[in-house]
Structures are given as C-alpha cells and as structure tokens.
Design an enzyme around this catalytic site. Structure first.
Site, PDB file in Angstrom:
ATOM      1  N   HIS A 102      39.524  49.027  43.042  1.00 54.71           N
ATOM      2  CA  HIS A 102      39.804  48.777  41.629  1.00 54.71           C
ATOM      3  C   HIS A 102      38.558  48.269  40.909  1.00 54.71           C
ATOM      4  O   HIS A 102      38.428  47.070  40.618  1.00 54.71           O
ATOM      5  CB  HIS A 102      40.954  47.770  41.485  1.00 54.71           C
ATOM      6  N   GLU A 161      48.809  48.224  46.595  1.00 58.67           N
ATOM      7  CA  GLU A 161      49.032  47.713  47.953  1.00 58.67           C
ATOM      8  C   GLU A 161      50.509  47.391  48.187  1.00 58.67           C
ATOM      9  O   GLU A 161      51.068  47.698  49.250  1.00 58.67           O
ATOM     10  CB  GLU A 161      48.174  46.456  48.182  1.00 58.67           C
ATOM     11  N   CYS A 204      43.676  37.799  52.731  1.00 56.51           N
ATOM     12  CA  CYS A 204      42.544  38.122  53.603  1.00 56.51           C
ATOM     13  C   CYS A 204      41.405  37.116  53.470  1.00 56.51           C
ATOM     14  O   CYS A 204      41.339  36.343  52.509  1.00 56.51           O
ATOM     15  CB  CYS A 204      42.058  39.537  53.310  1.00 56.51           C
ATOM     16  N   SER A 224      41.873  44.644  38.915  1.00 56.53           N
ATOM     17  CA  SER A 224      41.563  44.117  40.241  1.00 56.53           C
ATOM     18  C   SER A 224      42.283  42.788  40.427  1.00 56.53           C
ATOM     19  O   SER A 224      41.963  41.799  39.767  1.00 56.53           O
ATOM     20  CB  SER A 224      40.046  43.929  40.381  1.00 56.53           C
ATOM     21  N   SER A 225      43.238  42.778  41.342  1.00 56.05           N
ATOM     22  CA  SER A 225      44.070  41.587  41.539  1.00 56.05           C
ATOM     23  C   SER A 225      43.221  40.388  41.964  1.00 56.05           C
ATOM     24  O   SER A 225      43.337  39.295  41.414  1.00 56.05           O
ATOM     25  CB  SER A 225      45.133  41.903  42.596  1.00 56.05           C
ATOM     26  N   HIS A 243      51.478  46.879  42.040  1.00 60.37           N
ATOM     27  CA  HIS A 243      50.141  46.965  42.632  1.00 60.37           C
ATOM     28  C   HIS A 243      50.169  48.010  43.753  1.00 60.37           C
ATOM     29  O   HIS A 243      51.136  48.093  44.512  1.00 60.37           O
ATOM     30  CB  HIS A 243      49.714  45.597  43.180  1.00 60.37           C
ATOM     31  N   HIS A 298      43.635  50.485  49.389  1.00 60.16           N
ATOM     32  CA  HIS A 298      44.876  49.719  49.203  1.00 60.16           C
ATOM     33  C   HIS A 298      46.030  50.189  50.073  1.00 60.16           C
ATOM     34  O   HIS A 298      47.071  49.554  50.112  1.00 60.16           O
ATOM     35  CB  HIS A 298      45.305  49.778  47.735  1.00 60.16           C
TER      36      HIS A 298
HETATM   37 FE1  SF4 Z   1      41.344  43.981  50.207  1.00 65.48          FE
HETATM   38 FE2  SF4 Z   1      40.639  41.856  51.673  1.00 65.48          FE
HETATM   39 FE3  SF4 Z   1      40.517  44.299  52.733  1.00 65.48          FE
HETATM   40 FE4  SF4 Z   1      38.781  43.535  50.886  1.00 65.48          FE
HETATM   41  S1  SF4 Z   1      38.996  42.666  52.981  1.00 65.48           S
HETATM   42  S2  SF4 Z   1      39.863  45.492  50.945  1.00 65.48           S
HETATM   43  S3  SF4 Z   1      40.052  42.269  49.555  1.00 65.48           S
HETATM   44  S4  SF4 Z   1      42.367  43.228  52.091  1.00 65.48           S
END
Ligand code: SF4
Length: 312
Positions: free
Chosen positions: A41, A126, A194, A222-223, A124, A74
């Site tokens: 995003h 994801e 994450c 972008s969340s 979203h 995503h």
């Molecule tokens: Fe999304 Fe985190 Fe993977 Fe980056 S590391 S793509 S922010 S889940």
C-alpha cells in the site's frame, strides 16, 4: 530546525520480499505482470511498477487467461487462488510469511471447532484474505465496543487472532476486554502483530515526546502508516501522513524546532530522504537519527520464484 529521524522505519522484510518478487517476475516473464491488489500500500511503489509494466487489478476476472499473476504481500483467500487456477493463470505468491502465519492459525482453529474473533479493520486486504480461510468460523472485531456485541452460543470454544498491522495499544485494549468477557479465550503462542509494526510504533512512541511536529511517510490506505500518524499525534502534537514532501505545507513548520520523521513499512527510503532535503532546504534543518531497535529480519523469495531464479 532539528530533524529527528526514527529508526527503524520504512520497508519491512515482507515488503522487501514482495517488491523483489515483482521485480523478478517482470524480469523473467516480461510485462504485463498482473498483480492482485496493490503489491504494497504505497503510491510511489505502485506507480513505479506501473511504469515497468505491472497491472494492478481488484478482480481476477479482469486478467486475461494464461497471464502471469502475483498475489500481493497482504495475502488472498482460497477463493481467489481457485479463481486464478480456473483461468489458467501463471500465479506466484508474494504473501508476507507473517500474514501466512495468521492464515494458518485461522485454518487450525477453525478445524478444531473454534469460533475465531479476528481483531482488524473491515475491508483491509489482509482481513479479507484471512476471513476467507474460514468465513463461517470468523467474527470480525473492529474495536472495544464490538466486544459487547459478540453473540455466540454458551460453551463455544473461542480464540482470537489479529491483523498484523494494528496499533499495539488499541489491540491490547480490545484483547483485555475480550479476556474479561471470555476468560477461557485462547490465542496463538506468538502474537500476530508483526515485528515491523511493533518496532516502528515503539520508535515513534519513544521519540514523539521530544517533537513539535511529526511527519510519517506513507500512503493513506496503509494501515501501519495510519497507526504511526495516530501515535505521533497522541499528545496533541501535529502529525502528518504524506506520500512525499510535495504534500507538505511549509507554513505548518515555520515555528517548529524539532520535527520527527518516520515511515510506514511500505514507504521507500527515497521519499524519506526527499523529505529531509525539503526540510533542510526550507528550514536549515540538521539531522539526528535515533536508533530505538535494530532489525535484521529477512524473508526469502517465494519458493516458485527461487526455483526460476536458480534455473539461470
Ligand atoms: Fe506486513 Fe509486517 Fe509482513 Fe511487513 S513484516 S508485510 S508489515 S506483516
């Protein structure tokens, strides 16, 4: 002006992998390469890939039979994979492994008969992908108020999962409320938000106290970038989420002594540097970078792309 540069910021391991995957796919198969949803995003990244021959689509039906397709970072639902198969598309998957982790948890809990409460934002990409793994077993919980509205039969087995890019503080508030209402609710051994989301939020939380204004580089959809902007503005500090310096208004910074810059996980370092140059030019800025946490996470390319790479 002091320009305080937060570290870590910008590209995470999942975004790097997805971008390398699209670069390699374009190089190996030539344009056009179709991408289901934006690869990440970010407007800069998407526009640059458009010039190289990537075509971004929101419906599999838009893609001509037999074309090359990449699934974005995503992730996608099984329904989308099946639709791609049925059109004989040559599909590669750049889903971030940390998103795949959440999909696998949803599949596991659903198979074991759990009702899954997915904490995330409706619509979203994801969340749509994760819910598609077990639509009959997943209830979306968007905020604390939604916890009161959950109606499930007495004695149901319950587990919660989260979107990877949520505000850590918001998610913890919702989880506390879920645990209070459903004391036996289960969760995966390792949290779903994450490392990159957590580290970027930690840096902005720690550094924004000393800033008069906060600039977050990232796109509006972008969340994780939105969450950084919210965090930056928590104490009433003006915080701006922009794609690049061209979206900034000079008048907003004429009285500011210290400006904090960070970037969402999908924002390239080139726009961070362009923003530093813009502040330096207009406000005689001097740069101070503050490293809050080191990152060394790397993800390999998807297996099918590694095989193609090694065929050379
Ligand atoms: Fe999304 Fe985190 Fe993977 Fe980056 S590391 S793509 S922010 S889940």
């Amino acid at each position: 002006m002091k320009i305080l540069l937060a570290s870590p910021r910008g590209f995470c391991a999942g975004v790097n992998m997805a971008i390398q995957s699209l670069d390699l796919t374009l190089q190996k198969f030539g344009p056009p390469v179709y991408v289901y949803h934006e690869i990440v995003h970010n407007q800069y990244v998407v526009n640059e890939f458009k010039t190289k021959g990537a075509i971004f689509v929101d419906e599999i039906e838009e893609i001509p039979d037999g074309s090359t397709l990449l699934f974005s970072a995503h992730g996608v639902s099984p329904e989308i994979r099946e639709a791609a198969n049925s059109r004989n598309l040559h599909a590669f998957d750049a889903t971030c492994p940390l998103v795949t982790k959440v999909h696998l948890e949803a599949i596991k809990y659903a198979k074991e008969g759990y009702t899954i409460l997915l904490i995330g934002h409706e619509g979203h990409d994801e969340v749509i992908g994760t819910m598609g793994e077990a639509p009959e077993a997943i209830i979306l919980v968007e905020d604390e108020d939604a916890v009161e509205d959950i109606h499930i039969p007495e004695g149901s087995k319950l587990a919660y999962l989260t979107q990877t890019t949520l505000s850590v503080d918001d998610a913890n508030r919702i989880i506390r409320k879920l645990r209070k209402r459903f004391p036996t609710i289960e969760s995966p051994p390792k949290e779903d938000i994450c490392y990159a989301t957590q580290n970027r939020q930690e840096a902005v939380r720690k550094l924004s106290d000393g800033a008069d204004a906060v600039i977050i580089l990232g796109s509006q959809n972008s969340s994780n970038s939105q969450r950084l902007r919210e965090l930056g503005s928590e104490n009433g500090t003006p915080a701006y989420l922009v794609d690049g310096p061209e979206d900034l208004d000079k008048n907003c910074f004429s009285n500011e002594q210290t400006v904090l810059i960070s970037a969402g996980a999908s924002a390239p370092e080139s726009v961070v540097q362009a923003t530093i140059d813009w502040l330096t030019l207009h406000f005689d800025g001097h740069l101070e970078e503050q490293m809050i946490r080191e990152e060394s996470v790397r993800f390999p390319l998807p297996k099918k792309l590694r095989e193609i790479q090694s065929d050379d």
